[in-house]
Scaffold this motif. Structure first.
Motif, PDB file in Angstrom:
ATOM      1  N   GLN A  69       0.832  -1.202   0.000  1.00 38.52           N
ATOM      2  CA  GLN A  69       0.000   0.000   0.000  1.00 38.52           C
ATOM      3  C   GLN A  69       0.870   1.256   0.000  1.00 38.52           C
ATOM      4  N   ALA A  70       1.971   1.217   0.752  1.00 32.48           N
ATOM      5  CA  ALA A  70       2.850   2.395   0.817  1.00 32.48           C
ATOM      6  C   ALA A  70       3.441   2.714  -0.553  1.00 32.48           C
ATOM      7  N   THR A  71       3.869   1.675  -1.272  1.00 31.70           N
ATOM      8  CA  THR A  71       4.437   1.882  -2.614  1.00 31.70           C
ATOM      9  C   THR A  71       3.379   2.441  -3.557  1.00 31.70           C
ATOM     10  N   LEU A  72       2.178   1.893  -3.482  1.00 28.96           N
ATOM     11  CA  LEU A  72       1.096   2.384  -4.343  1.00 28.96           C
ATOM     12  C   LEU A  72       0.810   3.864  -4.070  1.00 28.96           C
ATOM     13  N   LYS A  73       0.810   4.238  -2.802  1.00 34.25           N
ATOM     14  CA  LYS A  73       0.537   5.638  -2.450  1.00 34.25           C
ATOM     15  C   LYS A  73       1.643   6.556  -2.967  1.00 34.25           C
ATOM     16  N   ASN A  74       2.893   6.096  -2.870  1.00 30.32           N
ATOM     17  CA  ASN A  74       4.007   6.900  -3.388  1.00 30.32           C
ATOM     18  C   ASN A  74       3.865   7.121  -4.887  1.00 30.32           C
ATOM     19  N   ARG A  75       3.526   6.047  -5.600  1.00 33.44           N
ATOM     20  CA  ARG A  75       3.395   6.158  -7.056  1.00 33.44           C
ATOM     21  C   ARG A  75       2.225   7.043  -7.446  1.00 33.44           C
ATOM     22  N   LEU A  76       1.134   6.966  -6.688  1.00 35.59           N
ATOM     23  CA  LEU A  76       0.005   7.858  -6.966  1.00 35.59           C
ATOM     24  C   LEU A  76       0.394   9.314  -6.709  1.00 35.59           C
ATOM     25  N   GLY A  77       1.267   9.521  -5.736  1.00 36.47           N
ATOM     26  CA  GLY A  77       1.762  10.878  -5.480  1.00 36.47           C
ATOM     27  C   GLY A  77       2.511  11.419  -6.685  1.00 36.47           C
ATOM     28  N   TRP A  78       3.294  10.569  -7.333  1.00 37.53           N
ATOM     29  CA  TRP A  78       4.007  10.995  -8.548  1.00 37.53           C
ATOM     30  C   TRP A  78       3.018  11.275  -9.680  1.00 37.53           C
ATOM     31  N   ILE A  79       1.983  10.426  -9.801  1.00 40.25           N
ATOM     32  CA  ILE A  79       0.989  10.669 -10.860  1.00 40.25           C
ATOM     33  C   ILE A  79       0.267  11.995 -10.609  1.00 40.25           C
ATOM     34  N   ARG A  80      -0.069  12.273  -9.348  1.00 42.98           N
ATOM     35  CA  ARG A  80      -0.754  13.539  -9.032  1.00 42.98           C
ATOM     36  C   ARG A  80       0.144  14.730  -9.355  1.00 42.98           C
ATOM     37  N   TRP A  81       1.431  14.596  -9.076  1.00 44.08           N
ATOM     38  CA  TRP A  81       2.376  15.662  -9.432  1.00 44.08           C
ATOM     39  C   TRP A  81       2.367  15.863 -10.945  1.00 44.08           C
ATOM     40  N   TRP A  82       2.450  14.772 -11.687  1.00 45.28           N
ATOM     41  CA  TRP A  82       2.411  14.810 -13.165  1.00 45.28           C
ATOM     42  C   TRP A  82       1.132  15.497 -13.637  1.00 45.28           C
ATOM     43  N   ALA A  83      -0.015  15.059 -13.094  1.00 43.86           N
ATOM     44  CA  ALA A  83      -1.299  15.623 -13.530  1.00 43.86           C
ATOM     45  C   ALA A  83      -1.384  17.119 -13.230  1.00 43.86           C
ATOM     46  N   GLU A  84      -0.863  17.518 -12.074  1.00 38.45           N
ATOM     47  CA  GLU A  84      -0.901  18.934 -11.696  1.00 38.45           C
ATOM     48  C   GLU A  84      -0.072  19.780 -12.664  1.00 38.45           C
ATOM     49  N   LYS A  85       1.087  19.267 -13.047  1.00 38.73           N
ATOM     50  CA  LYS A  85       1.977  20.047 -13.910  1.00 38.73           C
ATOM     51  C   LYS A  85       1.436  20.215 -15.330  1.00 38.73           C
ATOM     52  N   VAL A  86       0.524  19.344 -15.751  1.00 40.43           N
ATOM     53  CA  VAL A  86      -0.051  19.482 -17.102  1.00 40.43           C
ATOM     54  C   VAL A  86      -1.508  19.951 -17.019  1.00 40.43           C
ATOM     55  N   ASN A  87      -1.870  20.507 -15.841  1.00 34.43           N
ATOM     56  CA  ASN A  87      -3.214  21.070 -15.624  1.00 34.43           C
ATOM     57  C   ASN A  87      -4.337  20.046 -15.843  1.00 34.43           C
ATOM     58  N   LYS A  88      -4.096  18.821 -15.362  1.00 36.98           N
ATOM     59  CA  LYS A  88      -5.118  17.783 -15.493  1.00 36.98           C
ATOM     60  C   LYS A  88      -5.306  17.046 -14.161  1.00 36.98           C
ATOM     61  N   SER A  89      -5.313  17.818 -13.077  1.00 40.94           N
ATOM     62  CA  SER A  89      -5.434  17.213 -11.751  1.00 40.94           C
ATOM     63  C   SER A  89      -6.699  16.387 -11.597  1.00 40.94           C
ATOM     64  N   SER A  90      -7.732  16.727 -12.342  1.00 40.25           N
ATOM     65  CA  SER A  90      -9.025  16.057 -12.176  1.00 40.25           C
ATOM     66  C   SER A  90      -9.019  14.609 -12.666  1.00 40.25           C
ATOM     67  N   VAL A  91      -8.005  14.199 -13.431  1.00 38.15           N
ATOM     68  CA  VAL A  91      -8.006  12.829 -13.951  1.00 38.15           C
ATOM     69  C   VAL A  91      -7.609  11.815 -12.869  1.00 38.15           C
ATOM     70  N   VAL A  92      -7.058  12.301 -11.749  1.00 35.89           N
ATOM     71  CA  VAL A  92      -6.667  11.401 -10.659  1.00 35.89           C
ATOM     72  C   VAL A  92      -7.623  11.611  -9.488  1.00 35.89           C
ATOM     73  N   PRO A  93      -8.345  10.584  -9.060  1.00 35.07           N
ATOM     74  CA  PRO A  93      -9.261  10.748  -7.926  1.00 35.07           C
ATOM     75  C   PRO A  93      -8.528  11.265  -6.695  1.00 35.07           C
ATOM     76  N   ARG A  94      -9.181  12.165  -5.958  1.00 36.21           N
ATOM     77  CA  ARG A  94      -8.563  12.681  -4.745  1.00 36.21           C
ATOM     78  C   ARG A  94      -8.480  11.613  -3.661  1.00 36.21           C
ATOM     79  N   ASP A  95      -9.438  10.701  -3.674  1.00 33.10           N
ATOM     80  CA  ASP A  95      -9.536   9.671  -2.649  1.00 33.10           C
ATOM     81  C   ASP A  95      -8.894   8.376  -3.143  1.00 33.10           C
TER      82      ASP A  95
END
Length: 284
Positions: A69-95
Motif C-alpha cells: 500500500q505504501a508503494t502504491l501511495k508513493n506512485r500515486l503521489g508521482w501521478i498527481r504531481w504529473w497531472a498537476e503540472k499538465v493542468n489535469k489534476s481532475s483525472v486522478v481521484p482525490r480519494d
C-alpha cells in the motif's frame, strides 16, 4: 525510451520541486510508468495526454504485482504531481480508496465483483472475455488472446506463454459445469481462433474493449480476478477469506493455518503468480 518517457523527463527538468533525491526518485518513477503504459498497450504521445483510464490501468497493474500500500501511495503521489503540472489534476481521484487503496491496510476495499448476467456488453466476444476472466481468474490480456479450442485440455485450461504475463505457461483446473458451458460457448463463438476478431490486432481490440467497458460503467476488470481468488479460497478451505469477513490468521488453529497456506499457494499458482505473499492483495 518511448515518447511519453521522454516527455516526462522534460517535465521533471522544467519543474524541480523538492530535494535532489526527491527529484531523482520522481523521474525514475514516472519514466517507469511510461514503460508500464507502453507494455500495457497504451501509446501516450505526450505528458498532457494523461487520462483516467491510464491511471486505472497503472493501479490495476501494480496491484496485480502485489506492491505494498505504501508503494502504491508513493506512485500515486508521482501521478498527481504529473497531472498537476499538465493542468489535469481532475483525472486522478482525490480519494485513494476509489482506486482500491485504503488509508490503512486493515480497511482495504474489497475490489471483487461478478459480471451482471442481465447487462451484457453488446459485443459477444468482449462479454465472453469478461466471463472468462470471472470463471478462470484470467488477466485481461489472457482473456482476449485465449484460443478456447487450443486451451481446453479436458480437465484443465492450458495458457500458453504468448498469452500470459512474463511468458509463463500455466494450467487452471476446469472444475464446474458452468466453466465447461462457458468454454463451449466460447468455442462456438470463435471456432479455432482467439477471442480477438481477425480484422483487429490485440492492441486495437483491447482499446475497443476498454472503450465499450467504460461506456457500461466497468472500470475494474481486475476485480474479476479478486472474485475468482476469493471463491477458490473458500472452495479449498471451507471458510471465507479475510477480505470477505472470514477469520484472520491468528484466529485459525494450527491445522487450519496449514490449510490456509496450501489454499493460498494454489490460488497464487492459478492466478499466474510465483509468490504466495501476493494473495494478501486478493484475500487479505
Amino acid at each position: 525510451m518511448n515518447d511519453l518517457a521522454h516527455a516526462l523527463g522534460q517535465l521533471c527538468r522544467r519543474n524541480r520541486d523538492g530535494s535532489h533525491a526527491t527529484q531523482a526518485n520522481r523521474l525514475r518513477g514516472l519514466q517507469a510508468m511510461a514503460g508500464d503504459l507502453y507494455q500495457l498497450g497504451y501509446r501516450v504521445p505526450k505528458a498532457a495526454s494523461l487520462k483516467p483510464k491510464h491511471v486505472t490501468a497503472l493501479v490495476d497493474h501494480w496491484q496485480g504485482q502485489g506492491l505494498s500500500q505504501a508503494t502504491l501511495k508513493n506512485r500515486l503521489g508521482w501521478i498527481r504531481w504529473w497531472a498537476e503540472k499538465v493542468n489535469k489534476s481532475s483525472v486522478v481521484p482525490r480519494d485513494n480508496a476509489s482506486l482500491g487503496i485504503a488509508p490503512r491496510e486493515k480497511t482495504v476495499t474489497n475490489r471483487a465483483w461478478q459480471p451482471e448476467a442481465d447487462e451484457p456488453l453488446p459485443d459477444p466476444r468482449m462479454q465472453t472475455s469478461i466471463d472468462l476472466m470471472a470463471a478462470f481468474g484470467l488477466r485481461l490480456e489472457e482473456a482476449l488472446k485465449l484460443r478456447p479450442v487450443q486451451a481446453d485440455r479436458g480437465h484443465v485450461l492450458h495458457l500458453q506463454g504468448s498469452w500470459t504475463k512474463g511468458g509463463r505457461e500455466r494450467e487452471i483446473p476446469i472444475r464446474t459445469d458452468q466453466q465447461r458451458a462457458l468454454l463451449t460457448r466460447a468455442k462456438e463463438l470463435v471456432g479455432k481462433q482467439s477471442m480477438i476478431p481477425a480484422e483487429r490486432t490485440y492492441i486495437q481490440h483491447r482499446k475497443a474493449f476498454e472503450h465499450q467497458a467504460l461506456k457500461h460503467g466497468i472500470t475494474n476488470v481486475h476485480g474479476l480476478r479478486h472474485a475468482y481468488a476469493q471463491t477458490r479460497y473458500a472452495d479449498l478451505t471451507g471458510w471465507a477469506c479475510p477480505k470477505q469477513g472470514g477469520p484472520q490468521l491468528k484466529e485459525l488453529t494450527k491445522p487450519q493455518r496449514e490449510l490456509d497456506r496450501q489454499a493460498r499457494l494454489i490460488v497464487s499458482q492459478e492466478l499466474g503468480h510465483s509468490r504466495i505473499a501476493i494473495t494478501k492483495i486478493y484475500l487479505g
